[in-house]
Design a protein around this motif. Sequence first.
Motif, mmCIF file in Angstrom:
data_model
loop_
_atom_site.group_PDB
_atom_site.id
_atom_site.type_symbol
_atom_site.label_atom_id
_atom_site.label_comp_id
_atom_site.label_asym_id
_atom_site.label_seq_id
_atom_site.Cartn_x
_atom_site.Cartn_y
_atom_site.Cartn_z
ATOM 1 N N ASN A 79 -25.833 -58.453 40.429
ATOM 2 C CA ASN A 79 -25.424 -57.488 41.460
ATOM 3 C C ASN A 79 -23.972 -57.065 41.257
ATOM 4 N N THR A 409 -18.474 -46.968 46.732
ATOM 5 C CA THR A 409 -19.886 -46.609 46.570
ATOM 6 C C THR A 409 -20.808 -47.815 46.528
ATOM 7 N N GLU A 478 -22.251 -52.524 60.984
ATOM 8 C CA GLU A 478 -23.684 -52.300 61.210
ATOM 9 C C GLU A 478 -23.952 -51.991 62.686
ATOM 10 N N GLY B 24 -28.452 -54.712 56.458
ATOM 11 C CA GLY B 24 -27.732 -53.718 55.657
ATOM 12 C C GLY B 24 -28.154 -52.355 56.160
ATOM 13 N N ASP B 25 -27.375 -51.316 55.857
ATOM 14 C CA ASP B 25 -27.644 -50.066 56.582
ATOM 15 C C ASP B 25 -29.014 -49.458 56.276
ATOM 16 N N GLY B 71 -30.454 -52.113 46.506
ATOM 17 C CA GLY B 71 -29.388 -52.283 45.499
ATOM 18 C C GLY B 71 -28.618 -53.579 45.678
ATOM 19 N N VAL B 72 -27.533 -53.517 46.403
ATOM 20 C CA VAL B 72 -26.652 -54.678 46.568
ATOM 21 C C VAL B 72 -27.378 -55.916 47.091
ATOM 22 N N ALA B 107 -30.055 -37.779 46.120
ATOM 23 C CA ALA B 107 -28.781 -37.796 46.847
ATOM 24 C C ALA B 107 -27.842 -38.862 46.282
ATOM 25 N N LEU B 108 -26.556 -38.573 46.317
ATOM 26 C CA LEU B 108 -25.565 -39.501 45.784
ATOM 27 C C LEU B 108 -25.135 -40.466 46.886
ATOM 28 N N VAL B 109 -26.045 -41.335 47.278
ATOM 29 C CA VAL B 109 -25.722 -42.264 48.362
ATOM 30 C C VAL B 109 -25.109 -43.550 47.806
ATOM 31 N N HIS B 110 -24.523 -44.314 48.714
ATOM 32 C CA HIS B 110 -23.954 -45.610 48.347
ATOM 33 C C HIS B 110 -25.072 -46.569 47.935
ATOM 34 N N HIS B 111 -24.684 -47.687 47.358
ATOM 35 C CA HIS B 111 -25.626 -48.662 46.774
ATOM 36 C C HIS B 111 -26.452 -48.047 45.639
ATOM 37 N N THR B 112 -25.953 -46.955 45.052
ATOM 38 C CA THR B 112 -26.573 -46.417 43.827
ATOM 39 C C THR B 112 -25.469 -46.252 42.781
ATOM 40 N N PHE B 113 -25.872 -45.782 41.605
ATOM 41 C CA PHE B 113 -24.884 -45.491 40.556
ATOM 42 C C PHE B 113 -24.427 -44.042 40.644
ATOM 43 N N CYS B 114 -24.732 -43.371 41.754
ATOM 44 C CA CYS B 114 -24.322 -41.976 41.932
ATOM 45 C C CYS B 114 -24.896 -41.099 40.824
#
Lengths: 562, 562
Positions: A79, A409, A478, B24-25, B71-72, B107-114
């Motif tokens: 991770n 990010t 959160e 997590g969100d 992801g995380v 979409a370029l969201v968080h918990h991704t590699f953008c």
Amino acid sequence: MKLTDYLFQRLHQLGVKSMHGVPGDFNLTLLDYVQPNNLLWVGNANELNAAYAADGYARLTGLGALVTTFGVGELSAINAIAGAYAERVPVVHIVGIPTRAQINGRALVHHTFCDGEFGRFSDMAARVTAAQTRLHDARVACDEIDRVIATCMRESRPVYIEVPVDMVGAEVDGSALKSPITVHDAIPSQNVDAALEKILAKVKAAKKPMILIDGETRPMDMIKGVENIMKATNWPTFTTCFGKGLVDETVANFHGINMGAFDLQERQEFIKDVDLVFSYGPHNSWTNTHAYTSIPNPEITVAFQDTKLIIGGDIIRDVPVKVITDRLLESFAAESFNKYDTYPTISRDYAIPYSDVPDKDILAQDRLWHVMANFLRPNDVLLAETGTPGYGAREMPLPKGVRLFNPATWLSIGYMLPATQGAALARRDQSASGEDARTILLIGDGSFQMTAQELGTIVAHNLDVVVFLINNAGYTIERCIHGREQAYNDVADWRYLEAPKFFGAKEDTFTARAKTYGELKTILQDKRMSDGKGLRMVEIMLDKDDAPRGPLVGLMAKQKGN
Amino acid sequence: MKLTDYLFQRLHQLGVKSMHGVPGDFNLTLLDYVQPNNLLWVGNANELNAAYAADGYARLTGLGALVTTFGVGELSAINAIAGAYAERVPVVHIVGIPTRAQINGRALVHHTFCDGEFGRFSDMAARVTAAQTRLHDARVACDEIDRVIATCMRESRPVYIEVPVDMVGAEVDGSALKSPITVHDAIPSQNVDAALEKILAKVKAAKKPMILIDGETRPMDMIKGVENIMKATNWPTFTTCFGKGLVDETVANFHGINMGAFDLQERQEFIKDVDLVFSYGPHNSWTNTHAYTSIPNPEITVAFQDTKLIIGGDIIRDVPVKVITDRLLESFAAESFNKYDTYPTISRDYAIPYSDVPDKDILAQDRLWHVMANFLRPNDVLLAETGTPGYGAREMPLPKGVRLFNPATWLSIGYMLPATQGAALARRDQSASGEDARTILLIGDGSFQMTAQELGTIVAHNLDVVVFLINNAGYTIERCIHGREQAYNDVADWRYLEAPKFFGAKEDTFTARAKTYGELKTILQDKRMSDGKGLRMVEIMLDKDDAPRGPLVGLMAKQKGN
């Protein structure tokens, strides 16, 4: 020479003075090469933490490394490796794996699925690293090491090196070590002249230009270059969450983070009318751009990336950012493009003087971070964990030379504490005298619980770290998003200030708790805190429904309305 | 009904009463369904720990579940999921992921590699799980849930379910909930009769048969069946590291772990002459078989696996282990195959009575575990972490109903403490009265540091857990293997007994330290320890170069010789 001597000496050449990791039976002989090659061994409590620490180290020094063992170790770290990929951090992940005989013989060894398959984990690593190699052939092992490390540095992304146990001491021709590793510069094409012309035309036409510094300025190795652009133009300069803390923020035309739709009205007014944006190292994730609202209009933007420009939405490839920036600086030296007869009025980040806050006032997120800002000194490293501290730190004015770690990010909570260990060690490794090596962590209780054991590593290596633990009874970030009163946003109720002692710090380690501004001021001005050595820890009590300015305040208001 | 109601009610039907995880969100709305569906939410300090805990829970109840975020979260847990795969534990890993709109819109969201890529992590999960699904279509979501959970139970391996945020509350036809989930039994072929005949011929011819119970007896759901075979035959019965603690070990023909070349001479003598081995649930990893030396000769072995037999090296497929075992039990009921006129003399695991050890003697690995054995009671759960405790526990006689967690193949240190939390909760969830729910952890200092924060979860959920912390100043098991005096096998120097208080336990929580047998005896006989509630913790001081009987002693002697 021995293969592992080559690997470790190469890393040492490139600035890696400390190696993070955890021992395991497939990497023990490898670890015998750490100390003899003048690397400090940092045994973290677990592999995820080791990888976070190596990431924190690499963000400051330009290269970090860790050693884990096959399967169990590397997967625990994965991770953090993915996070290094997402946020472009050059980390070399070295994994000690079974012998070639075991692999080729499909042996049913531990740390496998007992199915003779030895490629499963490297296959997973390939999804989150920029290059991979298994050093199974002494003839090409040094070339492979150099190829992979060069990729790590060129792309500023993590890489993955497997060392079979029986290759650790293999004889290799190490003569390549005499020459520095070749990290190819980007190759400029004939597009450069045309691009320069295009940009200068836009510069000449602009009446209200600005600069936006984003976080990929660091992996692009452009921090100095952008700083020069900022100073040469005197244009109003903003940053992003990811970009804050990279350049000298004390210059007059630096205005902190552009918070898009969540920014102060007067700043939104200014930015609305801008007609040219130099956007350096854009990293347009939702979280880094305040829900995409701080991304400048592409039509007025010149976006500088590693080897390409995007001008008014058109991509021009093979224009290395260093080359075009140097050309621009030449032009700016020859002719002033200061566009503002009177420099516009745009607010700057500010500290609130101690004397402006009544002692008896209860600590709250609206003023806390501005008061905390008084504690900062030039060249500190400040790490603000995902959660309310990450938002709070965005408004803190940073003295010269301060580097900030701020959620961009990946946002893996738990990252910042081990990264603090790595960053503090990086500062010490970089400074001969060890002076000015203060590392300061702002972290919430929920995040702290994820990886708290690295306080033990901080203590064991006697690193100079100040921890501000925000105790607001759970995951407040959160609670802002969903489930304000739900039990799933609570965390276990620890006695946080006992942490230093539990993790092995001296009995007289400085700890303190603050509920009021009076208490906080006393603590921040205590010499044992500001000028002490080793670990210091402060618990800051906040309301669980209190959020800092920016998106969180609005979200929390909505939650309370529900 | 709502999709998540379906998922959670299905799990509840199957015995999952508690759900582990971390908010997590991308999973918050999902967590709103936990409590309303009568599941207890257990918020662990981090995701790796949550997955370890779910694994510990599942080994006792037959099914465990955890929720992480995209992801995380899921990558933090992935090492534990891989461990569940390696050691065949049915864990359902539920991951809250971005909305379908975000995924389809890249979409370029968080918990991704953008980079707009949302399949990377599920792709990694597919390498360590038996089935996967993304619930993006309400029409088939319930079928998908059932398919994946059925696979989890049929194969006794982890599975992976992605729930997009916008699908959490999707309306589904939940009528399938009225019927139990279909976990297909293995289908017997015509091979069964021939196989039975073959086995019985071998049984009739045998003069010196034995039984070897390995750990896959549990995932095969054959614990009761094997116990019946053991009792019906009265043949000498051995187990492996992985198999110990599954069957009733108080019966007279049970003789503990076959340690192969590392076993006592008299036991090796007996096993050498055996002419038939019933091998149940073989799991032939190097670590589980004492470096392959306890694997019986294939020529005299009948190996029982889920759906196939291996007789004298020949594989006979489609012979379900339950079917053939029942047929064998019928034969054994009709005709006695007790082969021993005089039951052979084979040693058994033993406790050393308190009175046999002088009080002033310093604690050491040779007798420690035999003395500790006096502490055990029927129906305890005993967890012995990888390291010297894992080896030590192998010689402890287990009272009836005691389940043991012992390192088999994955050997991810740090596992046992969160698994202790999961196991203790499983025992409580399973017993209406809450009686006999004692869970006992034996763990080394290095392992403890990996995941120590789960003591906070144990405290928060008021679980009845006794922790024996073996303080031998680092990774002694690694010192046995390599680097006896190397600093990389040291760990940070914590004040372990402050752990309960730091992690939030009551001030009067029982803690104690023992260096001598006298001290240890006093502690073990203290009612607050044996009959207390909640967390209790004992620090046991051992020499860092001291190892228990078995392979480690020999390795350490070799290290000392170097």
